[in-house]
Scaffold this active site. Structure first.
Site, PDB file in Angstrom:
ATOM      1  N   ARG A  67      44.365  38.831  54.942  1.00 27.84           N
ATOM      2  CA  ARG A  67      44.000  38.199  53.680  1.00 27.84           C
ATOM      3  C   ARG A  67      44.598  36.790  53.607  1.00 27.84           C
ATOM      4  NH1 ARG A  67      48.448  37.524  52.145  1.00 27.84           N
ATOM      5  NH2 ARG A  67      47.714  36.330  50.357  1.00 27.84           N
ATOM      6  N   GLY A  68      44.285  36.095  52.487  1.00 32.55           N
ATOM      7  CA  GLY A  68      44.710  34.703  52.355  1.00 32.55           C
ATOM      8  C   GLY A  68      43.594  33.824  52.908  1.00 32.55           C
ATOM      9  N   ALA A  69      43.210  32.794  52.143  1.00 33.74           N
ATOM     10  CA  ALA A  69      42.000  32.032  52.493  1.00 33.74           C
ATOM     11  C   ALA A  69      41.995  31.493  53.937  1.00 33.74           C
ATOM     12  CB  ALA A  69      41.806  30.910  51.473  1.00 33.74           C
ATOM     13  N   ARG A 102      34.122  38.388  51.783  1.00 35.60           N
ATOM     14  CA  ARG A 102      34.856  37.891  50.611  1.00 35.60           C
ATOM     15  C   ARG A 102      34.204  36.570  50.189  1.00 35.60           C
ATOM     16  NH1 ARG A 102      41.077  38.533  50.173  1.00 35.60           N
ATOM     17  NH2 ARG A 102      40.414  38.858  48.018  1.00 35.60           N
ATOM     18  N   GLN A 208      50.656  41.136  45.898  1.00 34.19           N
ATOM     19  CA  GLN A 208      50.881  40.259  47.067  1.00 34.19           C
ATOM     20  C   GLN A 208      52.202  39.497  46.927  1.00 34.19           C
ATOM     21  OE1 GLN A 208      47.956  40.598  45.497  1.00 34.19           O
ATOM     22  NE2 GLN A 208      46.209  40.190  46.827  1.00 34.19           N
ATOM     23  N   ASP A 249      41.860  29.241  46.953  1.00 34.80           N
ATOM     24  CA  ASP A 249      40.810  29.849  47.776  1.00 34.80           C
ATOM     25  C   ASP A 249      39.606  28.927  47.908  1.00 34.80           C
ATOM     26  OD1 ASP A 249      42.499  32.253  46.997  1.00 34.80           O
ATOM     27  OD2 ASP A 249      41.126  32.997  48.544  1.00 34.80           O
ATOM     28  N   ASN A 259      41.784  30.405  42.493  1.00 36.58           N
ATOM     29  CA  ASN A 259      42.916  31.030  43.188  1.00 36.58           C
ATOM     30  C   ASN A 259      43.154  32.407  42.576  1.00 36.58           C
ATOM     31  OD1 ASN A 259      45.012  30.908  45.206  1.00 36.58           O
ATOM     32  ND2 ASN A 259      46.478  30.739  43.547  1.00 36.58           N
ATOM     33  N   LYS A 260      44.098  33.132  43.137  1.00 36.97           N
ATOM     34  CA  LYS A 260      44.395  34.510  42.720  1.00 36.97           C
ATOM     35  C   LYS A 260      44.479  34.619  41.197  1.00 36.97           C
ATOM     36  CE  LYS A 260      44.688  37.488  44.715  1.00 36.97           C
ATOM     37  NZ  LYS A 260      43.482  38.357  44.895  1.00 36.97           N
TER      38      LYS A 260
HETATM   39  O1  MRU Z   1      43.146  38.293  47.600  1.00 32.67           O
HETATM   40  P1  MRU Z   1      44.045  37.505  48.504  1.00 32.67           P
HETATM   41  O2  MRU Z   1      45.373  38.145  48.716  1.00 32.67           O
HETATM   42  O3  MRU Z   1      43.364  37.106  49.782  1.00 32.67           O
HETATM   43  O4  MRU Z   1      44.298  36.151  47.689  1.00 32.67           O
HETATM   44  C1  MRU Z   1      45.019  35.121  48.277  1.00 32.67           C
HETATM   45  C2  MRU Z   1      45.241  33.973  47.358  1.00 32.67           C
HETATM   46  O5  MRU Z   1      44.750  33.934  46.259  1.00 32.67           O
HETATM   47  C3  MRU Z   1      46.003  32.805  47.911  1.00 32.67           C
HETATM   48  O6  MRU Z   1      46.671  32.136  46.877  1.00 32.67           O
HETATM   49  C4  MRU Z   1      45.022  31.824  48.570  1.00 32.67           C
HETATM   50  O7  MRU Z   1      44.186  32.488  49.455  1.00 32.67           O
HETATM   51  C5  MRU Z   1      45.718  30.746  49.264  1.00 32.67           C
HETATM   52  S1  MRU Z   1      46.494  31.357  50.734  1.00 32.67           S
HETATM   53  C6  MRU Z   1      47.220  30.089  51.541  1.00 32.67           C
END
Ligand code: MRU
Length: 362
Positions: A67-69, A102, A208, A249, A259-260
């Site tokens: 996970r993470g963009a 995603r 997370q 994201d 973002n999250k």
């Molecule tokens: O759902 P996730 O855990 O993939 O969400 C991740 C986030 O929202 C992060 O803040 C974003 O991807 C930036 S990661 C460098």
């Protein structure tokens, strides 16, 4: 898909891009196999899983094991390399399947389309295709490691000595394959001896922050405390926070940030109390084809993520839930966007497009 426990020596010889010292390798490529750290098991268990088909990688992205963009972009690029090794595979279909896993993080589409483009160039012979996609995936991975380092340096300059910094979700090595974006800024400020401490939003519903960010900060010896998301606004209002630093994201052409979920509330509280709100993200997160936040698709996830935890129900049976995984922060609440190229200040329309022009000229 199989779970593998391999020694550090083995890991070093398989891993092509070199992971920053001390950082966990969230994904590792070896020919015809992508090994990833299953993040759903952290912090209880550090388990690496070997995926040998693009569908296994797609599944890992869907269930947030990876996970993470930026990291899902890197993993999807390697997944396309796995597909390219199969002579019967339809690369466009594999790409579409990966992109659909995603919808919010634009890095995913960006990385997959980039690999598809090199694979489809007329000069590419069929037998060379897999190697070419593989090299492009490695390049994307290496570029992210370098971008993280640069964002860390540029962003750390914004953090005052002795500051308490609040962050949300996980934006570290587990989210990028490098030192991280927002967390990379925090790590760099710490390494520079700024004496900062960190408030980590636990990040409901999948934690997370509590599970992953706390794990990473602990490994690096950076002082931190976890707070419940609902405590953040009150702590900002009391003057207990000197900067809010988050990842993204997707950033639209006007500077709106997806973002999250929970990020928007932090931005509102920071703006109300004069606390700087910094967004740290690589160029690959900027989507100039999307005019503003309203056009960014927001992923909705399963209600069970909200209504149960660790297999136990937290609400009475039959309860409904709404589970948007991300929210939108309007550009007017963002103090600066830190990319690997520069610290961008409002007005973001001009700053983002001129930064993109420089990227093309490079
Ligand atoms: O759902 P996730 O855990 O993939 O969400 C991740 C986030 O929202 C992060 O803040 C974003 O991807 C930036 S990661 C460098």
């Amino acid at each position: 898909m199989s779970i593998v426990n391999f020694s550090t020596r083995q890991r070093r010889s398989f891993f092509l891009p070199s992971s920053p010292p001390g950082a966990v390798a969230a994904v590792e490529w070896r020919p015809c196999e992508l090994r990833f750290l299953d993040q759903t098991r952290l912090p209880a268990e550090v388990a690496f899983v070997a995926a040998r088909s693009y569908r296994e990688v797609a599944d890992a992205i869907r269930r947030l094991a990876v996970r993470g963009a930026p990291l899902i972009g890197i993993a999807a690029a390697y997944a396309l390399a796995l597909a390219a090794h199969d002579p019967g595979a339809d690369l466009r279909a594999a790409a579409d399947e990966l992109i659909a896993t995603r919808p919010t993080a634009v890095n995913l589409r960006w990385a997959v389309e980039r690999c598809l483009r090199v694979a489809g160039e007329p000069r590419v012979r069929a037998e060379a295709r897999a190697g070419i996609v593989e090299r492009e995936a490695v390049a994307i991975h290496e570029e992210q490691i370098a971008a993280d380092r640069r964002m860390g340096e540029l962003g750390a300059a914004l953090i005052p000595a002795g500051a308490t910094v609040l962050t949300h979700c996980n934006t570290g090595a587990l989210a990028t394959g490098g030192i991280g974006t927002a967390l990379g800024v925090i790590k760099t400020a710490h390494r520079q001896g700024k004496g900062i401490d960190v408030l980590v939003d636990e990040t409901r519903p999948l934690l997370q922050g509590a599970r992953l960010t706390a794990w990473e900060l602990g490994r690096e010896g950076i002082p931190y405390r976890v707070i419940v998301d609902a405590a953040a606004a009150g702590l900002i209002a009391r003057g207990d926070v000197q900067a809010v630093v988050v990842g993204a994201d997707r950033i639209a052409a006007n500077g709106d940030v997806a973002n999250k979920v929970g990020t928007y509330g932090l931005a509102l509280a920071a703006a109300a109390h004069g606390v700087p709100f910094y967004v740290v993200a690589p160029d690959s997160t900027v989507d100039l084809d999307t005019a503003d936040g309203a056009a960014i698709p927001i992923e909705r996830r399963d209600a069970d993520e909200v209504l149960a935890f660790g297999g136990a129900h937290t609400a009475v049976a039959g309860t409904g839930a709404l589970n948007p995984a991300f929210d939108l922060t309007p550009a007017r609440y963002v103090t600066a966007i830190v990319t690997e190229r520069a610290v961008l200040r409002p007005p973001f329309v001009a700053a983002l497009s001129s930064s993109a022009r420089q990227a093309v000229l490079r």
